[in-house]
Design a protein around this motif. Sequence first.
Motif: not given
Lengths: 113, 118
Positions: A36, A38, A41-44
């Motif tokens: 993943y 990331q 400030g964001k999701g994976p």
Amino acid sequence: GENVGLHLPTLSVQEGDNSIINCAYSNSASDYFIWYKQESGKGPQFIIDIRSNMDKRQGQRVTVLLNKTVKHLSLQIAATQPGDSAVYFCAEKSNNAGNMLTFGGGTRLMVKP
Amino acid sequence: GAGVSQSPSNKVTEKGKDVELRCDPISGHTALYWYRQSLGQGLEFLIYFQGNSAPDKSGLPSDRFSAERTGGSVSTLTIQRTQQEDSAVYLCASSLVLLAGGDTGELFFGEGSRLTVL
């Protein structure tokens, strides 16, 4: 307990070079692995996955290599771009640990222009 | 919506107060996961739901944490009597299939809810 970990917390590469991010795991029963990405400030975000019956899988500019002998997973990014700068996590699933993904600690990739 | 939606995006609370975090998974996704991410750390599994099956709560750190999923869709993570160590980003993810036996299951994550306990 068994866990997934990473060798390098931070990796700095020059734009255009290839990047290799490594991950070690200790659970020999793990049968599925995912990388993943990331961004701050964001999701994976899913990059690529591989089953334990494979040792290599390629995507667009990315390749995942799995070495079950030494329990090692790597993510190769070709021609690294500034947009690749992010934290990269490997995750594993094993049949003896329920049906959740166990994530490693993450490696920060910094791309220098 | 097109992706996993979480609210609030930011929550600041005082120690001892209760908080609720909400997750709207992607429509049709049967599996829903909650993870916690402390600053600069990896993702810590908390709980997951699959259809009408009993949730796997094995990752919940204490009995102050609970979660429910109503109607197989929206989920709420509740933290009672918050402590400063609860400060983290709480991430929700959903997937179309459960990661079982050889099945793959890409998890789609939301942007997370950042919780700060003062």
